[in-house]
Design a protein around this motif. Sequence first.
Motif, PDB file in Angstrom:
ATOM      1  N   ALA A  32       0.840  -1.202   0.000  1.00 12.12           N
ATOM      2  CA  ALA A  32       0.000   0.000   0.000  1.00 12.12           C
ATOM      3  C   ALA A  32       0.873   1.248   0.000  1.00 12.12           C
ATOM      4  N   ASP A  33       1.949   1.238   0.771  1.00 16.26           N
ATOM      5  CA  ASP A  33       2.855   2.385   0.808  1.00 16.26           C
ATOM      6  C   ASP A  33       3.565   2.566  -0.535  1.00 16.26           C
ATOM      7  N   GLN A  34       3.969   1.465  -1.149  1.00 16.13           N
ATOM      8  CA  GLN A  34       4.642   1.549  -2.448  1.00 16.13           C
ATOM      9  C   GLN A  34       3.709   2.056  -3.538  1.00 16.13           C
ATOM     10  N   ILE A  35       2.432   1.847  -3.390  1.00 15.69           N
ATOM     11  CA  ILE A  35       1.452   2.342  -4.360  1.00 15.69           C
ATOM     12  C   ILE A  35       1.130   3.805  -4.079  1.00 15.69           C
ATOM     13  N   GLU A  39       1.503   7.366  -6.548  1.00 18.63           N
ATOM     14  CA  GLU A  39       0.185   7.928  -6.826  1.00 18.63           C
ATOM     15  C   GLU A  39       0.121   9.393  -6.397  1.00 18.63           C
ATOM     16  N   ARG A  40       0.660   9.706  -5.212  1.00 19.46           N
ATOM     17  CA  ARG A  40       0.702  11.098  -4.763  1.00 19.46           C
ATOM     18  C   ARG A  40       1.511  11.960  -5.726  1.00 19.46           C
ATOM     19  N   ALA A  41       2.633  11.421  -6.225  1.00 20.81           N
ATOM     20  CA  ALA A  41       3.470  12.166  -7.171  1.00 20.81           C
ATOM     21  C   ALA A  41       2.715  12.436  -8.473  1.00 20.81           C
ATOM     22  N   ILE A  42       1.958  11.441  -8.944  1.00 19.05           N
ATOM     23  CA  ILE A  42       1.182  11.617 -10.170  1.00 19.05           C
ATOM     24  C   ILE A  42       0.098  12.673  -9.964  1.00 19.05           C
ATOM     25  N   VAL A  43      -0.554  12.644  -8.818  1.00 20.81           N
ATOM     26  CA  VAL A  43      -1.589  13.646  -8.519  1.00 20.81           C
ATOM     27  C   VAL A  43      -0.975  15.041  -8.498  1.00 20.81           C
ATOM     28  N   MET A  44       0.198  15.188  -7.902  1.00 22.68           N
ATOM     29  CA  MET A  44       0.868  16.496  -7.874  1.00 22.68           C
ATOM     30  C   MET A  44       1.244  16.945  -9.282  1.00 22.68           C
ATOM     31  N   ASP A  45       1.758  16.017 -10.101  1.00 22.59           N
ATOM     32  CA  ASP A  45       2.092  16.352 -11.489  1.00 22.59           C
ATOM     33  C   ASP A  45       0.855  16.778 -12.266  1.00 22.59           C
ATOM     34  N   THR A  46      -0.254  16.112 -12.006  1.00 21.54           N
ATOM     35  CA  THR A  46      -1.502  16.437 -12.698  1.00 21.54           C
ATOM     36  C   THR A  46      -1.955  17.862 -12.359  1.00 21.54           C
ATOM     37  N   LYS A  47      -1.774  18.266 -11.119  1.00 17.43           N
ATOM     38  CA  LYS A  47      -2.160  19.621 -10.722  1.00 17.43           C
ATOM     39  C   LYS A  47      -1.298  20.681 -11.407  1.00 17.43           C
ATOM     40  N   ARG A  48      -0.054  20.326 -11.735  1.00 17.50           N
ATOM     41  CA  ARG A  48       0.858  21.292 -12.352  1.00 17.50           C
ATOM     42  C   ARG A  48       0.789  21.307 -13.874  1.00 17.50           C
ATOM     43  N   ASP A  49       0.293  20.235 -14.482  1.00 14.42           N
ATOM     44  CA  ASP A  49       0.313  20.102 -15.938  1.00 14.42           C
ATOM     45  C   ASP A  49      -1.042  20.494 -16.532  1.00 14.42           C
ATOM     46  N   GLU A  50      -1.044  21.460 -17.423  1.00 13.17           N
ATOM     47  CA  GLU A  50      -2.288  21.965 -18.009  1.00 13.17           C
ATOM     48  C   GLU A  50      -3.037  20.892 -18.787  1.00 13.17           C
TER      49      GLU A  50
END
Length: 102
Positions: A32-35, A39-50
């Motif tokens: 669960a921690d490895q997932i 996932e948190r990094a992808i969510v952060m990238d999504t917030k920054r990428d138009e």
Amino acid sequence: MVAIVRDETDARLAAAARFALMAIADEIEASADQIERPERAIVMDTKRDEDMRRLTTISGVGAITAATIKALVPDPGGLSWLPLCRLAGIDAAISFKRRQRD
């Protein structure tokens, strides 16, 4: 279930079963921690990428799907609504109706 395995006062599990399941519970928690970290990094990238933010406006498309489409389509910003829905595997009519309601 992990909570039951970890609770040594819970009488629903025999000691031998608890011992055997403890290793499985450890693996579940580690997985669960490895997932969660990527996932948190992808969510952060999504917030920054138009482009990825635009993709998440399609009903049913979250950060993970948006990142996947962005990885497969170099410039999703050049696509209209219908091709984006098709890429996401979403019925454009349903997505459009939900978008109109929101």
